[in-house]
Design a protein around this motif. Structure first.
Motif, PDB file in Angstrom:
ATOM      1  N   ILE A   1       0.841  -1.202   0.000  1.00 27.93           N
ATOM      2  CA  ILE A   1       0.000   0.000   0.000  1.00 27.93           C
ATOM      3  C   ILE A   1       0.873   1.246   0.000  1.00 27.93           C
ATOM      4  N   LEU A   2       1.987   1.211   0.756  1.00 29.98           N
ATOM      5  CA  LEU A   2       2.908   2.345   0.715  1.00 29.98           C
ATOM      6  C   LEU A   2       3.453   2.542  -0.692  1.00 29.98           C
ATOM      7  N   SER A   3       3.783   1.419  -1.348  1.00 29.48           N
ATOM      8  CA  SER A   3       4.272   1.507  -2.720  1.00 29.48           C
ATOM      9  C   SER A   3       3.228   2.118  -3.647  1.00 29.48           C
ATOM     10  N   ALA A   4       1.972   1.684  -3.492  1.00 28.77           N
ATOM     11  CA  ALA A   4       0.896   2.232  -4.321  1.00 28.77           C
ATOM     12  C   ALA A   4       0.704   3.712  -4.056  1.00 28.77           C
ATOM     13  N   ALA A   5       0.768   4.094  -2.761  1.00 31.15           N
ATOM     14  CA  ALA A   5       0.570   5.509  -2.424  1.00 31.15           C
ATOM     15  C   ALA A   5       1.680   6.356  -3.032  1.00 31.15           C
ATOM     16  N   MET A   6       2.930   5.869  -2.945  1.00 28.03           N
ATOM     17  CA  MET A   6       4.041   6.636  -3.519  1.00 28.03           C
ATOM     18  C   MET A   6       3.902   6.744  -5.030  1.00 28.03           C
ATOM     19  N   PHE A   7       3.469   5.650  -5.675  1.00 25.75           N
ATOM     20  CA  PHE A   7       3.286   5.706  -7.123  1.00 25.75           C
ATOM     21  C   PHE A   7       2.204   6.705  -7.494  1.00 25.75           C
ATOM     22  N   ALA A   8       1.096   6.694  -6.723  1.00 21.00           N
ATOM     23  CA  ALA A   8      -0.008   7.603  -7.039  1.00 21.00           C
ATOM     24  C   ALA A   8       0.411   9.049  -6.843  1.00 21.00           C
ATOM     25  N   ILE A   9       1.163   9.313  -5.752  1.00 24.61           N
ATOM     26  CA  ILE A   9       1.615  10.686  -5.516  1.00 24.61           C
ATOM     27  C   ILE A   9       2.541  11.125  -6.651  1.00 24.61           C
ATOM     28  N   GLY A  10       3.452  10.226  -7.066  1.00 20.72           N
ATOM     29  CA  GLY A  10       4.361  10.570  -8.155  1.00 20.72           C
ATOM     30  C   GLY A  10       3.620  10.828  -9.452  1.00 20.72           C
ATOM     31  N   ALA A  11       2.632   9.973  -9.759  1.00 21.98           N
ATOM     32  CA  ALA A  11       1.874  10.160 -10.997  1.00 21.98           C
ATOM     33  C   ALA A  11       1.102  11.467 -10.963  1.00 21.98           C
ATOM     34  N   ALA A  12       0.489  11.765  -9.804  1.00 24.82           N
ATOM     35  CA  ALA A  12      -0.241  13.035  -9.684  1.00 24.82           C
ATOM     36  C   ALA A  12       0.713  14.208  -9.861  1.00 24.82           C
ATOM     37  N   GLY A  13       1.931  14.075  -9.301  1.00 21.07           N
ATOM     38  CA  GLY A  13       2.899  15.155  -9.451  1.00 21.07           C
ATOM     39  C   GLY A  13       3.308  15.365 -10.896  1.00 21.07           C
TER      40      GLY A  13
ATOM     41  N   PHE B   1       8.899  -0.152  10.773  1.00 21.74           N
ATOM     42  CA  PHE B   1       8.182  -0.043   9.501  1.00 21.74           C
ATOM     43  C   PHE B   1       7.259   1.162   9.497  1.00 21.74           C
ATOM     44  N   GLY B   2       6.495   1.331  10.580  1.00 17.45           N
ATOM     45  CA  GLY B   2       5.565   2.455  10.627  1.00 17.45           C
ATOM     46  C   GLY B   2       6.265   3.788  10.505  1.00 17.45           C
ATOM     47  N   LEU B   3       7.371   3.929  11.253  1.00 15.56           N
ATOM     48  CA  LEU B   3       8.114   5.181  11.236  1.00 15.56           C
ATOM     49  C   LEU B   3       8.669   5.463   9.833  1.00 15.56           C
ATOM     50  N   ALA B   4       9.322   4.446   9.257  1.00 19.95           N
ATOM     51  CA  ALA B   4       9.921   4.645   7.931  1.00 19.95           C
ATOM     52  C   ALA B   4       8.849   4.882   6.878  1.00 19.95           C
ATOM     53  N   ALA B   5       7.700   4.183   7.013  1.00 19.75           N
ATOM     54  CA  ALA B   5       6.634   4.363   6.027  1.00 19.75           C
ATOM     55  C   ALA B   5       6.073   5.773   6.096  1.00 19.75           C
ATOM     56  N   VAL B   6       5.876   6.276   7.326  1.00 19.17           N
ATOM     57  CA  VAL B   6       5.336   7.639   7.471  1.00 19.17           C
ATOM     58  C   VAL B   6       6.326   8.650   6.882  1.00 19.17           C
ATOM     59  N   ILE B   7       7.633   8.459   7.173  1.00 16.80           N
ATOM     60  CA  ILE B   7       8.629   9.398   6.653  1.00 16.80           C
ATOM     61  C   ILE B   7       8.664   9.339   5.125  1.00 16.80           C
ATOM     62  N   ALA B   8       8.601   8.117   4.573  1.00 18.58           N
ATOM     63  CA  ALA B   8       8.614   7.989   3.114  1.00 18.58           C
ATOM     64  C   ALA B   8       7.393   8.662   2.510  1.00 18.58           C
ATOM     65  N   PHE B   9       6.238   8.476   3.155  1.00 16.58           N
ATOM     66  CA  PHE B   9       5.004   9.076   2.629  1.00 16.58           C
ATOM     67  C   PHE B   9       5.080  10.596   2.678  1.00 16.58           C
ATOM     68  N   LEU B  10       5.544  11.139   3.820  1.00 15.69           N
ATOM     69  CA  LEU B  10       5.640  12.596   3.923  1.00 15.69           C
ATOM     70  C   LEU B  10       6.660  13.143   2.927  1.00 15.69           C
ATOM     71  N   GLY B  11       7.765  12.411   2.738  1.00 14.21           N
ATOM     72  CA  GLY B  11       8.743  12.840   1.744  1.00 14.21           C
ATOM     73  C   GLY B  11       8.139  12.884   0.352  1.00 14.21           C
TER      74      GLY B  11
ATOM     75  N   LEU C   1      14.841  12.577   1.601  1.00 14.99           N
ATOM     76  CA  LEU C   1      14.208  12.005   2.793  1.00 14.99           C
ATOM     77  C   LEU C   1      13.471  10.719   2.437  1.00 14.99           C
ATOM     78  N   ASN C   2      12.698  10.777   1.362  1.00 12.72           N
ATOM     79  CA  ASN C   2      11.940   9.613   0.905  1.00 12.72           C
ATOM     80  C   ASN C   2      12.867   8.443   0.601  1.00 12.72           C
ATOM     81  N   MET C   3      13.986   8.741  -0.069  1.00 11.96           N
ATOM     82  CA  MET C   3      14.887   7.648  -0.471  1.00 11.96           C
ATOM     83  C   MET C   3      15.591   7.022   0.720  1.00 11.96           C
ATOM     84  N   VAL C   4      15.961   7.836   1.715  1.00 11.23           N
ATOM     85  CA  VAL C   4      16.605   7.268   2.904  1.00 11.23           C
ATOM     86  C   VAL C   4      15.617   6.383   3.663  1.00 11.23           C
ATOM     87  N   ALA C   5      14.358   6.852   3.761  1.00 12.21           N
ATOM     88  CA  ALA C   5      13.337   6.029   4.414  1.00 12.21           C
ATOM     89  C   ALA C   5      13.129   4.726   3.653  1.00 12.21           C
TER      90      ALA C   5
END
Lengths: 101, 177
Positions: free
Chosen positions: A10-22, B5-15, B34-38
Protein backbone atom coordinates in the motif's frame (compact mmCIF):
# COMPACT_ATOMS: atom_id res chain seq x y z
CA UNK A 1 3.90 -14.85 6.52
CA UNK A 2 4.35 -11.46 8.02
CA UNK A 3 1.43 -9.13 8.41
CA UNK A 4 3.46 -6.26 7.05
CA UNK A 5 3.17 -7.47 3.46
CA UNK A 6 0.05 -5.40 2.59
CA UNK A 7 1.60 -2.40 4.33
CA UNK A 8 4.60 -2.40 2.01
CA UNK A 9 2.38 -2.77 -1.06
CA UNK A 10 0.00 0.00 0.00
CA UNK A 11 2.91 2.35 0.71
CA UNK A 12 4.27 1.51 -2.72
CA UNK A 13 0.90 2.23 -4.32
CA UNK A 14 0.57 5.51 -2.42
CA UNK A 15 4.04 6.64 -3.52
CA UNK A 16 3.29 5.71 -7.12
CA UNK A 17 -0.01 7.60 -7.04
CA UNK A 18 1.62 10.69 -5.52
CA UNK A 19 4.36 10.57 -8.15
CA UNK A 20 1.87 10.16 -11.00
CA UNK A 21 -0.24 13.04 -9.68
CA UNK A 22 2.90 15.15 -9.45
CA UNK A 23 3.86 14.40 -13.05
CA UNK A 24 0.40 15.52 -14.16
CA UNK A 25 0.09 18.55 -11.90
CA UNK A 26 3.50 20.19 -11.70
CA UNK A 27 4.92 22.27 -14.55
CA UNK A 28 8.54 22.60 -13.53
CA UNK A 29 10.41 19.90 -15.51
CA UNK A 30 12.87 19.31 -12.65
CA UNK A 31 10.02 18.54 -10.24
CA UNK A 32 8.42 16.31 -12.87
CA UNK A 33 11.67 14.35 -13.12
CA UNK A 34 11.75 13.96 -9.35
CA UNK A 35 8.19 12.65 -9.46
CA UNK A 36 9.27 10.09 -12.05
CA UNK A 37 12.05 9.04 -9.67
CA UNK A 38 9.40 8.68 -6.99
CA UNK A 39 7.37 6.35 -9.21
CA UNK A 40 10.43 4.24 -10.05
CA UNK A 41 11.24 4.03 -6.34
CA UNK A 42 7.77 2.81 -5.55
CA UNK A 43 8.15 0.12 -8.23
CA UNK A 44 11.43 -0.89 -6.56
CA UNK A 45 9.69 -1.19 -3.22
CA UNK A 46 7.03 -3.46 -4.71
CA UNK A 47 9.68 -5.59 -6.45
CA UNK A 48 11.73 -6.08 -3.29
CA UNK A 49 8.59 -6.76 -1.24
CA UNK A 50 7.49 -9.54 -3.57
CA UNK A 51 11.04 -10.93 -3.71
CA UNK A 52 11.09 -11.12 0.08
CA UNK A 53 7.66 -12.69 0.51
CA UNK A 54 7.89 -15.19 -2.35
CA UNK A 55 11.46 -16.21 -1.41
CA UNK A 56 12.85 -15.40 -4.84
CA UNK A 57 15.74 -13.24 -6.00
CA UNK A 58 14.37 -11.88 -9.29
CA UNK A 59 12.76 -8.87 -7.61
CA UNK A 60 16.01 -7.69 -6.10
CA UNK A 61 17.93 -8.20 -9.36
CA UNK A 62 15.38 -6.16 -11.28
CA UNK A 63 15.30 -3.51 -8.56
CA UNK A 64 19.02 -3.05 -9.24
CA UNK A 65 18.32 -2.78 -12.96
CA UNK A 66 15.55 -0.25 -12.32
CA UNK A 67 18.03 1.85 -10.32
CA UNK A 68 20.47 1.79 -13.26
CA UNK A 69 17.69 2.71 -15.71
CA UNK A 70 16.58 5.57 -13.44
CA UNK A 71 20.13 6.89 -13.23
CA UNK A 72 20.57 6.93 -17.01
CA UNK A 73 17.12 8.49 -17.46
CA UNK A 74 18.05 11.30 -15.07
CA UNK A 75 21.33 11.94 -16.89
CA UNK A 76 19.69 12.27 -20.30
CA UNK A 77 16.72 14.22 -18.94
CA UNK A 78 18.82 16.77 -17.10
CA UNK A 79 20.99 17.21 -20.20
CA UNK A 80 17.80 17.98 -22.13
CA UNK A 81 16.64 20.46 -19.47
CA UNK A 82 19.96 22.31 -19.51
CA UNK A 83 19.76 22.40 -23.31
CA UNK A 84 16.29 23.93 -23.17
CA UNK A 85 17.43 26.43 -20.52
CA UNK A 86 20.48 27.40 -22.60
CA UNK A 87 18.32 28.07 -25.64
CA UNK A 88 16.66 30.82 -23.59
CA UNK A 89 13.24 29.34 -23.00
CA UNK A 90 11.46 29.34 -19.68
CA UNK A 91 11.38 26.06 -17.80
CA UNK A 92 7.64 25.54 -17.93
CA UNK A 93 6.23 22.36 -19.41
CA UNK A 94 3.03 24.09 -20.52
CA UNK A 95 5.05 26.46 -22.68
CA UNK A 96 7.44 23.81 -24.03
CA UNK A 97 5.00 22.26 -26.45
CA UNK A 98 6.87 22.46 -29.74
CA UNK A 99 8.02 18.85 -29.45
CA UNK A 100 4.43 17.68 -29.84
CA UNK A 101 3.72 19.75 -32.94
CA UNK B 1 9.97 -4.39 13.53
CA UNK B 2 6.51 -3.01 12.88
CA UNK B 3 7.42 0.16 14.79
CA UNK B 4 10.39 0.71 12.48
CA UNK B 5 8.18 -0.04 9.50
CA UNK B 6 5.56 2.46 10.63
CA UNK B 7 8.11 5.18 11.24
CA UNK B 8 9.92 4.65 7.93
CA UNK B 9 6.63 4.36 6.03
CA UNK B 10 5.34 7.64 7.47
CA UNK B 11 8.63 9.40 6.65
CA UNK B 12 8.61 7.99 3.11
CA UNK B 13 5.00 9.08 2.63
CA UNK B 14 5.64 12.60 3.92
CA UNK B 15 8.74 12.84 1.74
CA UNK B 16 6.71 11.81 -1.30
CA UNK B 17 4.08 14.44 -0.48
CA UNK B 18 6.82 17.04 -0.03
CA UNK B 19 8.20 16.36 -3.50
CA UNK B 20 4.88 17.25 -5.12
CA UNK B 21 3.69 20.02 -2.80
CA UNK B 22 6.88 22.03 -2.21
CA UNK B 23 6.88 25.43 -3.85
CA UNK B 24 10.64 25.62 -4.25
CA UNK B 25 12.49 23.07 -6.34
CA UNK B 26 15.26 22.60 -3.79
CA UNK B 27 12.71 21.65 -1.12
CA UNK B 28 11.32 19.05 -3.50
CA UNK B 29 14.81 17.63 -3.92
CA UNK B 30 15.38 17.49 -0.16
CA UNK B 31 12.01 15.77 0.32
CA UNK B 32 13.05 13.21 -2.28
CA UNK B 33 16.28 12.54 -0.36
CA UNK B 34 14.21 12.00 2.79
CA UNK B 35 11.94 9.61 0.90
CA UNK B 36 14.89 7.65 -0.47
CA UNK B 37 16.60 7.27 2.90
CA UNK B 38 13.34 6.03 4.41
CA UNK B 39 13.04 3.58 1.52
CA UNK B 40 16.54 2.30 2.25
CA UNK B 41 15.39 1.54 5.82
CA UNK B 42 12.41 -0.35 4.38
CA UNK B 43 14.74 -2.34 2.11
CA UNK B 44 16.77 -3.30 5.18
CA UNK B 45 13.55 -4.50 6.82
CA UNK B 46 12.91 -6.62 3.71
CA UNK B 47 16.30 -8.38 4.05
CA UNK B 48 17.65 -6.58 0.97
CA UNK B 49 20.84 -5.13 2.41
CA UNK B 50 22.58 -4.69 -0.93
CA UNK B 51 19.64 -2.85 -2.48
CA UNK B 52 19.52 -0.59 0.58
CA UNK B 53 23.21 0.28 0.17
CA UNK B 54 22.81 0.89 -3.56
CA UNK B 55 19.76 3.04 -2.85
CA UNK B 56 21.81 5.28 -0.56
CA UNK B 57 24.90 5.40 -2.78
CA UNK B 58 23.32 5.73 -6.22
CA UNK B 59 20.04 7.51 -5.49
CA UNK B 60 20.55 9.62 -2.40
CA UNK B 61 24.19 10.10 -3.39
CA UNK B 62 24.83 10.37 -7.10
CA UNK B 63 21.40 11.09 -8.59
CA UNK B 64 20.37 13.66 -5.99
CA UNK B 65 23.75 15.41 -6.16
CA UNK B 66 23.17 15.72 -9.90
CA UNK B 67 19.68 17.10 -9.26
CA UNK B 68 20.86 19.65 -6.69
CA UNK B 69 23.71 20.66 -8.99
CA UNK B 70 21.31 21.30 -11.87
CA UNK B 71 18.92 23.19 -9.57
CA UNK B 72 21.80 25.39 -8.42
CA UNK B 73 22.92 25.89 -12.02
CA UNK B 74 19.52 26.86 -13.38
CA UNK B 75 18.20 28.45 -10.14
CA UNK B 76 14.52 28.38 -11.20
CA UNK B 77 13.54 29.87 -7.84
CA UNK B 78 10.04 29.58 -6.51
CA UNK B 79 7.38 28.18 -8.76
CA UNK B 80 5.19 31.16 -8.21
CA UNK B 81 2.04 29.90 -9.88
CA UNK B 82 1.42 26.82 -7.80
CA UNK B 83 -1.57 28.57 -6.24
CA UNK B 84 -3.20 29.10 -9.60
CA UNK B 85 -3.26 25.37 -10.22
CA UNK B 86 -5.24 24.51 -7.11
CA UNK B 87 -7.89 22.78 -9.20
CA UNK B 88 -5.25 20.58 -10.80
CA UNK B 89 -3.74 19.82 -7.40
CA UNK B 90 -7.17 18.89 -6.10
CA UNK B 91 -7.88 16.62 -9.05
CA UNK B 92 -4.42 15.04 -8.76
CA UNK B 93 -4.95 14.45 -5.05
CA UNK B 94 -8.34 12.84 -5.64
CA UNK B 95 -6.84 10.61 -8.34
CA UNK B 96 -3.92 9.61 -6.11
CA UNK B 97 -6.19 8.74 -3.18
CA UNK B 98 -8.52 6.76 -5.46
CA UNK B 99 -5.63 4.78 -6.97
CA UNK B 100 -4.17 4.01 -3.54
CA UNK B 101 -7.56 2.88 -2.21
CA UNK B 102 -8.00 0.66 -5.27
CA UNK B 103 -4.63 -1.03 -4.83
CA UNK B 104 -5.16 -1.30 -1.08
CA UNK B 105 -8.55 -2.90 -1.62
CA UNK B 106 -7.09 -5.42 -4.06
CA UNK B 107 -4.17 -6.15 -1.74
CA UNK B 108 -6.28 -6.66 1.37
CA UNK B 109 -8.98 -8.49 -0.53
CA UNK B 110 -6.79 -11.48 -1.28
CA UNK B 111 -5.67 -10.85 -4.84
CA UNK B 112 -2.06 -10.97 -3.75
CA UNK B 113 -2.41 -12.71 -0.39
CA UNK B 114 -4.18 -16.04 0.00
CA UNK B 115 -6.76 -17.03 2.54
CA UNK B 116 -4.28 -17.75 5.34
CA UNK B 117 -2.07 -14.75 4.68
CA UNK B 118 0.16 -16.84 2.44
CA UNK B 119 1.07 -15.88 -1.09
CA UNK B 120 -0.33 -18.08 -3.81
CA UNK B 121 1.98 -20.61 -5.39
CA UNK B 122 5.09 -22.35 -4.19
CA UNK B 123 7.79 -20.37 -2.45
CA UNK B 124 11.19 -20.10 -4.08
CA UNK B 125 14.44 -21.42 -2.64
CA UNK B 126 15.68 -18.02 -1.42
CA UNK B 127 14.15 -17.84 2.04
CA UNK B 128 15.67 -15.17 4.29
CA UNK B 129 17.34 -17.83 6.43
CA UNK B 130 18.93 -19.57 3.44
CA UNK B 131 20.01 -16.28 1.88
CA UNK B 132 21.58 -15.01 5.08
CA UNK B 133 23.38 -18.31 5.59
CA UNK B 134 25.02 -17.98 2.17
CA UNK B 135 25.40 -14.21 2.41
CA UNK B 136 22.90 -11.76 0.96
CA UNK B 137 25.31 -10.01 -1.40
CA UNK B 138 26.85 -13.32 -2.50
CA UNK B 139 23.44 -14.75 -3.36
CA UNK B 140 22.44 -11.65 -5.29
CA UNK B 141 25.77 -11.61 -7.12
CA UNK B 142 25.50 -15.28 -8.03
CA UNK B 143 22.05 -14.71 -9.47
CA UNK B 144 23.08 -11.51 -11.26
CA UNK B 145 26.02 -13.13 -13.04
CA UNK B 146 24.39 -16.45 -13.89
CA UNK B 147 20.61 -16.47 -14.27
CA UNK B 148 20.21 -12.76 -15.01
CA UNK B 149 23.41 -12.20 -17.01
CA UNK B 150 21.63 -10.96 -20.14
CA UNK B 151 19.60 -8.21 -18.40
CA UNK B 152 22.77 -7.20 -16.57
CA UNK B 153 24.73 -6.82 -19.80
CA UNK B 154 21.87 -4.98 -21.50
CA UNK B 155 21.87 -2.58 -18.53
CA UNK B 156 25.56 -1.87 -19.04
CA UNK B 157 24.85 -1.11 -22.69
CA UNK B 158 22.04 1.22 -21.62
CA UNK B 159 24.38 3.09 -19.28
CA UNK B 160 26.88 3.51 -22.11
CA UNK B 161 24.18 4.85 -24.44
CA UNK B 162 22.95 7.24 -21.73
CA UNK B 163 26.47 8.57 -21.13
CA UNK B 164 27.07 9.14 -24.86
CA UNK B 165 23.64 10.73 -25.21
CA UNK B 166 24.22 13.10 -22.29
CA UNK B 167 27.57 14.20 -23.72
CA UNK B 168 25.96 14.76 -27.12
CA UNK B 169 23.04 16.73 -25.68
CA UNK B 170 25.12 18.97 -23.44
CA UNK B 171 27.68 19.76 -26.16
CA UNK B 172 28.07 23.49 -26.81
CA UNK B 173 26.54 24.52 -30.11
CA UNK B 174 24.71 27.39 -31.77
CA UNK B 175 21.17 26.15 -31.55
CA UNK B 176 19.36 23.34 -29.85
CA UNK B 177 18.18 20.92 -32.50
Amino acid sequence: MSGLFPGFLILSAAMFAIGAAGVLVRRNPLVVFMCIELMLNSANLALVTYARYTHTMAGQVFALIVIAVAASEVVVGLALITGVYRSGRRLDLDELSEMSE
Amino acid sequence: MSVVFGLAAVIAFLGALGVVLSQRTIYSAMSLVLNMVALAVLFLLLDAQFIAAVQIIVYAGAVMVLFVFIIALLSPGAEERLRSVELRLLLGGVGAVAFTLLIGRLTLNGITVGAHGRLHGALGPFSPVAVNAHGQVQTLGDQLFTTYLLPFEVTSLLLLVAAVGAVYLSRRRRQLV
